[in-house]
Write an enzyme that holds these catalytic residues in place. Structure first.
Site, PDB file in Angstrom:
ATOM      1  N   GLU A   9       0.830  -1.198   0.000  1.00 45.20           N
ATOM      2  CA  GLU A   9       0.000   0.000   0.000  1.00 45.20           C
ATOM      3  C   GLU A   9       0.866   1.251   0.000  1.00 45.20           C
ATOM      4  OE1 GLU A   9      -3.670   2.071   2.517  1.00 45.20           O
ATOM      5  OE2 GLU A   9      -3.165  -0.028   2.849  1.00 45.20           O
ATOM      6  N   ARG A  56      -7.517   2.405  14.182  1.00 43.40           N
ATOM      7  CA  ARG A  56      -8.418   1.275  13.927  1.00 43.40           C
ATOM      8  C   ARG A  56      -8.302   0.224  15.015  1.00 43.40           C
ATOM      9  NH1 ARG A  56     -11.635  -1.459   9.768  1.00 43.40           N
ATOM     10  NH2 ARG A  56     -11.479   0.253   8.288  1.00 43.40           N
ATOM     11  N   ALA A  65      -8.591  -1.990   3.018  1.00 44.09           N
ATOM     12  CA  ALA A  65      -9.756  -1.820   3.887  1.00 44.09           C
ATOM     13  C   ALA A  65     -10.932  -2.707   3.461  1.00 44.09           C
ATOM     14  CB  ALA A  65     -10.189  -0.358   3.946  1.00 44.09           C
ATOM     15  N   THR A  92     -11.309   4.524   7.300  1.00 35.87           N
ATOM     16  CA  THR A  92     -11.655   5.479   8.348  1.00 35.87           C
ATOM     17  C   THR A  92     -11.305   6.909   7.935  1.00 35.87           C
ATOM     18  OG1 THR A  92      -9.549   4.940   9.428  1.00 35.87           O
ATOM     19  CG2 THR A  92     -11.522   3.820  10.229  1.00 35.87           C
ATOM     20  N   GLU A 109     -10.593  -8.779   4.742  1.00 32.74           N
ATOM     21  CA  GLU A 109      -9.963  -8.738   6.057  1.00 32.74           C
ATOM     22  C   GLU A 109     -10.704  -9.486   7.167  1.00 32.74           C
ATOM     23  OE1 GLU A 109      -7.621  -4.566   6.286  1.00 32.74           O
ATOM     24  OE2 GLU A 109      -9.750  -4.408   5.801  1.00 32.74           O
TER      25      GLU A 109
END
Length: 783
Positions: free
Chosen positions: A249, A327, A528, A459, A730
């Protein structure tokens, strides 16, 4: 449309469309070796190879860097340092300018890239790196979380606090109170394809970079900033990755930027691919955490108040540590309602590689804290942990608000857990295990059933958007492009199924093309668990634009109302006639109807006020439950995962075959994190577990002996997601928490389940053995 016509359409839905269990589009290529990754691509004429020179101290300054022998080594074309960066010497995704491409003076972790060698061959570049003579003024390094917390702790990002009610008062007033701490280890991504980039220079300062990245747009921005050019001069292309798991990422930034700088400097294509040891040494990993907890509860096991602190080893720069530790707090509740709660994050600076995103993005570590609290309460009261879990589930009046003040509206916890409990035969097996342990002096068994409630959305609200580009050609074939990246998880095939469903054409008529910033701009990372949610909706939007134009055209051309036009498999019903899809497309083209569309989607409802710690950061929650049985050898600490039963919901699945694979793979990867995958640094900050010989991911032989996975096919997303599906990337990872708690249950049996084992992760055989011996001593002391 008549009822008869609607039934006709329903019966004749296109094969391979949304909801069909279709194989991964590249599965056969993966198996045969035909799948083309960046290192398989034919190299352009004149391609050079770059390699990184890494630091050999964890903390200090460079007094001198002598690269003369490096420059004179055979095959070397150029050597790059900080002074050779034409633009901004920074690749920090958080925008804090705390992560240089190459440092000028300060060294902050062992293995930090200091320079790059560009040579005729990769081997020549790699060998030349070793000729560097660097003089350091070495300083004491901060390696461990405990060291980082001592004294004036330095944070790499702003901490977050979530609170609801008065946790301190609730705990003080509770009939029972306890406190403790646990460690949750880190994890290397161990993708099959390592980091790699191939940069090809063009005219007018343009550059095209083939990058193994989950976030092409971010790599585009980083390359543009480093080169000092606008983003439109940089194109990033990604056909596939050999695994990512979050490790690509932000971590791909460095490799793409260095390759691009080298290509600009030499005017020739440049490839950069580190070997596995250097890849593992120089790239970030899952954050390890030290979790402190205090809980107050009543005689029945109802939790009344919780106070949690999540301290994380973040490394030398922020990277994504702020959002990751945020998170962790978002999931400090997992499936449980806390009447009063206070949770605080501590993203700590250490002289280690900057840790980064990893499947679950802090959520797994957050859930471990919640599940440890449940175990503590259960052992304190002498009750079955599953009883305590169910007693504290979200649900009922006034028991549906999270620590971040979002209501849990689509609560499936009780039904999912009940199905898992029944299908696994939990109650009967717990009794059988107790009987087995009474008779078995050496081998002990344990069982645990743990739930998962995982929030879906970035988020950072602005990341919850996606674009797509769809072309319909005059022969009826379709070209599909979107901002999502394929790392083996099956995103491409799912989105293609969505488009095939819209046009009611065979799946092989939809051409899946490489993700490129030149077609769909300003994309979010494929992370995510939002890849299908976002890109599927964007592609559907594009397809529907074209579909609506075709309907308008057909209605006008054939003089029928729009309501009498329906897309059937391979054809379109227009009034009383049926026209093959390619024929209608050709007619539309001749009438100058636009057959291309850019689609867009942004997730509704979500919002987040970080300063207030309030909002709706998640569009919905995904739920699952896993029951795991293990056996341990109390003389060696070795163990076997005997059986796993999983019930997981994916809403109305876009592709059940792909989703089952994600659940199985996620569980095994989570099991590895919690059992065998251990990161070890020495006192100098050197990563000792930097190769397959020293870092142990699960093998095929480590999978559960019995592995039952069931999709909760009765579940449907309450929110209007793409075909009412739910994310599956996830959430299954955290089902493996049941393995850690099953091991804990087996360890606890040596002391008659009177002492909480407080088993840290990873629960390696050594840790299991030490826990067994500790409980034996404590039990003997009590006696």
């Amino acid at each position: 449309m008549t009822t008869h016509e609607a039934r006709d359409i329903a019966r004749s839905r296109i094969a391979g469309g949304a909801g069909a269990a279709h194989r991964h589009d590249s599965a056969h290529k993966h198996v045969t070796g035909e799948a083309i990754y960046i290192d398989d691509m034919a190299e352009p004429a004149g391609t050079l190879h770059a390699y990184l020179g890494l630091s050999t101290v964890a903390c200090g300054t460079m007094r001198a860097m002598d690269l003369k022998q490096v420059e004179e080594a055979p095959g070397v074309v150029a050597v790059l340092t900080a002074k050779d960066v034409p633009g901004v010497n920074d690749i920090s995704p958080a925008g804090l300018h705390d992560e240089p491409i190459f440092p000028e003076k300060r060294v902050e972790f062992f293995g930090q890239p200091l320079f790059a060698v560009v040579a005729q061959t990769r081997e020549a570049a790699r060998r030349a790196c070793r000729l560097a003579k660097i003089e350091y003024a070495e300083e004491p390094a901060i390696i461990d979380i405990a060291e980082a917390r001592a004294g004036a702790a330095r944070l790499v990002a702003r901490p977050l606090q979530l609170s609801r009610g008065d946790a301190t008062r609730a705990i003080a007033a509770a009939p029972h109170r306890l406190k403790g701490s646990m460690r949750a280890g880190g994890q290397d991504h161990f993708y099959l394809e390592g980091q790699i980039a191939l940069a090809v220079p063009g005219e007018d300062g343009d550059v095209t970079v083939h990058s193994s990245t989950q976030h092409p747009s971010e790599v585009q921005h980083m390359v543009a900033h480093a080169l000092g050019v606008p983003a439109n001069a940089v194109t990033i292309e990604v056909r596939r990755m050999g695994g990512g798991f979050g490790g690509k990422e932000t971590q791909a930034n460095l490799f793409a930027v260095v390759a691009a700088i080298a290509a600009r400097r030499t005017g020739r294509p440049v490839k950069l691919r580190p070997d596995r040891d250097d890849d593992m040494t120089a790239t970030g990993k899952r954050h390890d955490f030290l979790i402190d907890y205090e809980v107050g509860f009543d005689d029945e096991g109802n939790i009344l108040g919780v106070d949690l602190t999540y301290a994380a080893r973040c490394g030398f720069s922020a990277d994504l540590s702020g959002p990751v530790t945020d998170r962790a707090l978002f999931h400090c509740d997992n499936a449980y309602y806390y009447p009063a709660v206070r949770a605080v994050s501590q993203p700590l600076y250490t002289n280690t590689v900057s840790n980064t995103a990893f499947r679950g993005f802090g959520g797994p570590q957050g859930m471990l804290g919640a599940e440890r609290i449940i175990d503590e309460v259960a052992f304190a009261l002498g009750k079955d942990p599953l009883e305590i879990r169910k007693r504290n589930f979200y649900g009922g009046a006034g028991r549906n608000v999270t620590p971040y003040h979002q209501e849990v509206e689509d609560n499936l916890l009780a039904r999912i857990v009940a199905q898992a409990e029944e299908s696994a035969g939990y109650a009967a097996r717990r009794q059988a295990i107790a009987a087995f342990n009474e008779k078995s002096a050496i081998v002990k068994r344990g069982i645990a059933l743990t739930p998962v409630k995982f929030g879906i959305s970035f988020t950072a609200t602005h990341f919850n958007q996606a674009g797509a580009l769809v072309h319909v050609y005059t022969d009826g074939s379709v070209h599909l492009n979107h901002g999502g990246t394929e790392m083996g998880q099956g995103l491409y095939i799912k989105v293609a199924q969505v488009v095939a469903e819209e046009f009611q054409i065979d799946l092989d008529q939809v051409k899946i093309t490489a993700t490129t910033t030149g077609k769909v701009p300003n994309t979010s990372a494929t992370a995510a668990s939002s890849g299908s949610d976002l890109n599927g909706m964007a592609a559907q939007d594009a397809a529907r634009q074209i579909k609506n134009r075709l309907i308008d055209f057909a209605a006008e051309r054939h003089g029928v109302p729009r309501e009498q036009i329906a897309f059937l498999p391979g054809r379109v019903r227009v009034g009383n006639q049926e026209i093959p899809f390619p024929e209608l497309v050709r007619e539309a083209y001749m009438a100058r109807v636009q057959l291309s569309a850019a689609g867009f989607y942004k997730t509704p409802k979500i919002h987040w006020d970080r300063e207030a710690g309030r909002g709706r950061p998640f569009y919905y929650f995904a739920y699952g439950a896993a029951c795991t049985e293990v056996s341990i050898d109390t003389l060696t600490g070795e163990y076997v995962v005997e059986r796993v039963d999983i019930v997981h919901e994916t809403g109305r699945s876009l592709n059940p075959a792909i989703d089952l694979g994600q659940i199985e793979g996620g569980f095994v990867q989570g099991m590895g994190w919690l059992t065998t995958e251990e990161l070890v640094w020495d006192e100098k900050g050197r990563l000792m577990t930097h190769a397959p010989s020293t870092y142990k991911i699960p093998l095929a032989s480590d999978r559960p002996k019995v592995f039952n996975v069931t999709l909760a096919d009765w579940a449907e997303n309450a929110e209007p997601t793409i075909h009412r599906s739910k994310a599956v990337g996830e959430p299954p990872f955290m089902l493996a928490i049941s393995v850690l708690h099953a091991l804990s249950d087996a360890v606890a049996s040596v002391a008659g389940h009177t002492i909480c084992p407080r088993l840290d992760a990873p629960a390696t055989p050594e840790r299991v053995l030490m826990a067994v011996e500790r409980l034996k001593r404590e039990a003997a002391g009590k006696a």
